[in-house]
Write a protein that holds these residues in place. Structure first.
Motif, PDB file in Angstrom:
ATOM      1  N   THR A  30       0.432  76.485  13.560  1.00 59.10           N
ATOM      2  CA  THR A  30       0.371  75.375  14.498  1.00 59.10           C
ATOM      3  C   THR A  30       0.709  75.850  15.907  1.00 59.10           C
ATOM      4  OG1 THR A  30       2.688  74.749  14.229  1.00 59.10           O
ATOM      5  CG2 THR A  30       1.097  73.780  12.679  1.00 59.10           C
ATOM      6  N   GLU A  31       0.404  75.009  16.876  1.00 59.86           N
ATOM      7  CA  GLU A  31       0.669  75.368  18.269  1.00 59.86           C
ATOM      8  C   GLU A  31       2.165  75.499  18.554  1.00 59.86           C
ATOM      9  OE1 GLU A  31      -1.419  73.110  21.177  1.00 59.86           O
ATOM     10  OE2 GLU A  31      -3.316  73.260  20.100  1.00 59.86           O
ATOM     11  N   ASP A  32       3.004  74.845  17.762  1.00 58.59           N
ATOM     12  CA  ASP A  32       4.448  74.969  17.964  1.00 58.59           C
ATOM     13  C   ASP A  32       5.075  76.076  17.117  1.00 58.59           C
ATOM     14  OD1 ASP A  32       3.924  73.453  15.722  1.00 58.59           O
ATOM     15  OD2 ASP A  32       5.495  71.986  16.073  1.00 58.59           O
ATOM     16  N   GLY A  33       4.240  76.986  16.579  1.00 61.62           N
ATOM     17  CA  GLY A  33       4.753  78.192  15.933  1.00 61.62           C
ATOM     18  C   GLY A  33       5.155  78.048  14.477  1.00 61.62           C
ATOM     19  N   ILE A  34       4.556  77.101  13.767  1.00 57.24           N
ATOM     20  CA  ILE A  34       4.844  76.950  12.343  1.00 57.24           C
ATOM     21  C   ILE A  34       3.673  77.510  11.550  1.00 57.24           C
ATOM     22  CG2 ILE A  34       5.276  75.335  10.453  1.00 57.24           C
ATOM     23  CD1 ILE A  34       6.520  73.448  12.556  1.00 57.24           C
ATOM     24  N   ALA A  35       3.957  78.515  10.734  1.00 55.88           N
ATOM     25  CA  ALA A  35       2.931  79.098   9.870  1.00 55.88           C
ATOM     26  C   ALA A  35       2.901  78.306   8.577  1.00 55.88           C
ATOM     27  CB  ALA A  35       3.237  80.566   9.585  1.00 55.88           C
ATOM     28  N   LYS A  36       1.726  77.826   8.225  1.00 57.13           N
ATOM     29  CA  LYS A  36       1.538  77.074   6.984  1.00 57.13           C
ATOM     30  C   LYS A  36       0.940  78.026   5.962  1.00 57.13           C
ATOM     31  CE  LYS A  36       2.065  72.864   9.017  1.00 57.13           C
ATOM     32  NZ  LYS A  36       2.909  71.783   8.592  1.00 57.13           N
ATOM     33  N   VAL A  37       1.660  78.219   4.861  1.00 64.92           N
ATOM     34  CA  VAL A  37       1.175  79.102   3.804  1.00 64.92           C
ATOM     35  C   VAL A  37       1.015  78.312   2.519  1.00 64.92           C
ATOM     36  CG1 VAL A  37       2.238  81.171   4.803  1.00 64.92           C
ATOM     37  CG2 VAL A  37       3.482  79.860   3.091  1.00 64.92           C
ATOM     38  N   GLU A  38       0.135  78.798   1.687  1.00 66.31           N
ATOM     39  CA  GLU A  38      -0.028  78.225   0.356  1.00 66.31           C
ATOM     40  C   GLU A  38       0.499  79.221  -0.650  1.00 66.31           C
ATOM     41  OE1 GLU A  38      -3.432  76.314  -2.586  1.00 66.31           O
ATOM     42  OE2 GLU A  38      -4.035  77.150  -0.663  1.00 66.31           O
ATOM     43  N   LEU A  39       1.427  78.769  -1.481  1.00 65.43           N
ATOM     44  CA  LEU A  39       1.961  79.620  -2.540  1.00 65.43           C
ATOM     45  C   LEU A  39       1.009  79.550  -3.720  1.00 65.43           C
ATOM     46  CD1 LEU A  39       5.733  78.632  -2.327  1.00 65.43           C
ATOM     47  CD2 LEU A  39       4.565  80.547  -1.239  1.00 65.43           C
ATOM     48  N   LEU A  40       0.628  80.712  -4.232  1.00 64.82           N
ATOM     49  CA  LEU A  40      -0.385  80.795  -5.279  1.00 64.82           C
ATOM     50  C   LEU A  40       0.196  81.368  -6.565  1.00 64.82           C
ATOM     51  CD1 LEU A  40      -3.131  82.385  -3.007  1.00 64.82           C
ATOM     52  CD2 LEU A  40      -2.927  79.966  -3.624  1.00 64.82           C
ATOM     53  N   GLY A  41      -0.475  81.094  -7.683  1.00 66.14           N
ATOM     54  CA  GLY A  41      -0.072  81.645  -8.962  1.00 66.14           C
ATOM     55  C   GLY A  41       1.327  81.219  -9.330  1.00 66.14           C
ATOM     56  N   ALA A  42       2.121  82.152  -9.821  1.00 66.47           N
ATOM     57  CA  ALA A  42       3.477  81.847 -10.259  1.00 66.47           C
ATOM     58  C   ALA A  42       4.350  81.337  -9.116  1.00 66.47           C
ATOM     59  CB  ALA A  42       4.110  83.083 -10.898  1.00 66.47           C
ATOM     60  N   CYS A  43       4.038  81.734  -7.895  1.00 64.68           N
ATOM     61  CA  CYS A  43       4.854  81.297  -6.755  1.00 64.68           C
ATOM     62  C   CYS A  43       4.778  79.789  -6.542  1.00 64.68           C
ATOM     63  CB  CYS A  43       4.424  82.002  -5.464  1.00 64.68           C
ATOM     64  SG  CYS A  43       4.907  83.732  -5.407  1.00 64.68           S
ATOM     65  N   GLY A  44       3.693  79.175  -6.969  1.00 61.31           N
ATOM     66  CA  GLY A  44       3.535  77.744  -6.780  1.00 61.31           C
ATOM     67  C   GLY A  44       4.409  76.908  -7.692  1.00 61.31           C
ATOM     68  N   SER A  45       4.902  77.493  -8.790  1.00 59.69           N
ATOM     69  CA  SER A  45       5.694  76.715  -9.738  1.00 59.69           C
ATOM     70  C   SER A  45       7.038  77.355 -10.083  1.00 59.69           C
ATOM     71  CB  SER A  45       4.893  76.517 -11.027  1.00 59.69           C
ATOM     72  OG  SER A  45       4.577  77.771 -11.597  1.00 59.69           O
ATOM     73  N   CYS A  46       7.365  78.452  -9.444  1.00 61.30           N
ATOM     74  CA  CYS A  46       8.606  79.170  -9.759  1.00 61.30           C
ATOM     75  C   CYS A  46       9.804  78.466  -9.136  1.00 61.30           C
ATOM     76  CB  CYS A  46       8.508  80.598  -9.219  1.00 61.30           C
ATOM     77  SG  CYS A  46      10.029  81.542  -9.371  1.00 61.30           S
ATOM     78  N   PRO A  47      10.902  78.307  -9.882  1.00 63.43           N
ATOM     79  CA  PRO A  47      12.099  77.681  -9.311  1.00 63.43           C
ATOM     80  C   PRO A  47      12.690  78.477  -8.144  1.00 63.43           C
ATOM     81  CG  PRO A  47      12.321  77.964 -11.695  1.00 63.43           C
ATOM     82  CD  PRO A  47      11.033  78.610 -11.283  1.00 63.43           C
ATOM     83  N   MET A  48      12.368  79.763  -8.055  1.00 70.35           N
ATOM     84  CA  MET A  48      12.898  80.594  -6.971  1.00 70.35           C
ATOM     85  C   MET A  48      11.964  80.632  -5.770  1.00 70.35           C
ATOM     86  SD  MET A  48      15.745  81.437  -8.187  1.00 70.35           S
ATOM     87  CE  MET A  48      16.326  82.735  -7.142  1.00 70.35           C
ATOM     88  N   SER A  49      10.875  79.866  -5.797  1.00 66.10           N
ATOM     89  CA  SER A  49       9.879  79.964  -4.730  1.00 66.10           C
ATOM     90  C   SER A  49      10.447  79.578  -3.373  1.00 66.10           C
ATOM     91  CB  SER A  49       8.635  79.139  -5.055  1.00 66.10           C
ATOM     92  OG  SER A  49       8.957  77.772  -5.162  1.00 66.10           O
ATOM     93  N   ALA A  50      11.397  78.649  -3.320  1.00 65.53           N
ATOM     94  CA  ALA A  50      11.994  78.289  -2.026  1.00 65.53           C
ATOM     95  C   ALA A  50      12.744  79.477  -1.442  1.00 65.53           C
ATOM     96  CB  ALA A  50      12.928  77.090  -2.185  1.00 65.53           C
ATOM     97  N   MET A  51      13.449  80.216  -2.296  1.00 68.65           N
ATOM     98  CA  MET A  51      14.165  81.396  -1.825  1.00 68.65           C
ATOM     99  C   MET A  51      13.188  82.503  -1.433  1.00 68.65           C
ATOM    100  SD  MET A  51      17.350  83.361  -3.563  1.00 68.65           S
ATOM    101  CE  MET A  51      16.473  84.573  -4.523  1.00 68.65           C
ATOM    102  N   THR A  52      12.143  82.676  -2.222  1.00 70.05           N
ATOM    103  CA  THR A  52      11.110  83.661  -1.893  1.00 70.05           C
ATOM    104  C   THR A  52      10.487  83.340  -0.543  1.00 70.05           C
ATOM    105  OG1 THR A  52      10.612  84.040  -4.227  1.00 70.05           O
ATOM    106  CG2 THR A  52       8.907  84.669  -2.643  1.00 70.05           C
ATOM    107  N   LEU A  53      10.215  82.054  -0.320  1.00 76.64           N
ATOM    108  CA  LEU A  53       9.599  81.630   0.933  1.00 76.64           C
ATOM    109  C   LEU A  53      10.505  81.975   2.107  1.00 76.64           C
ATOM    110  CD1 LEU A  53       7.271  80.055   2.334  1.00 76.64           C
ATOM    111  CD2 LEU A  53       8.744  78.055   2.171  1.00 76.64           C
TER     112      LEU A  53
END
Length: 86
Positions: A33-56
């Protein structure tokens, strides 16, 4: 946002992609975004892993911000529904 900025974010993702793939996941850049926020899509196991917030935050966000200082924050576009399941 410029294609070169998105390409630089993609290169930053490439540096950590082997670690994500080793756990059966991946991530792709959707937008910056113009205000410097990168939008990513978590794929595969990252989309449902309980640790995905920490990974992100600890992995993906740090890699992107270190490589692309224009990015101030990284958000997963598909993590909201997962967070509601806790």
């Amino acid at each position: 946002m410029s294609q070169t900025l998105i390409a630089r974010v993609e290169e930053a993702l490439d540096t950590i992609r082997p670690y994500l793939e080793a756990d059966g996941g991946n991530a792709k850049i959707v937008d910056v975004t113009e205000d410097g926020i990168a939008k990513v899509e978590l794929l595969g196991a990252c989309g449902s892993c309980p640790m995905s917030a920490m990974t992100l935050k600890a992995g993906i966000e740090q890699a992107i911000i270190n490589a692309v200082p224009e990015v101030k924050k990284v958000e997963a576009i598909n993590m909201e529904e997962f967070e509601g399941n806790n």
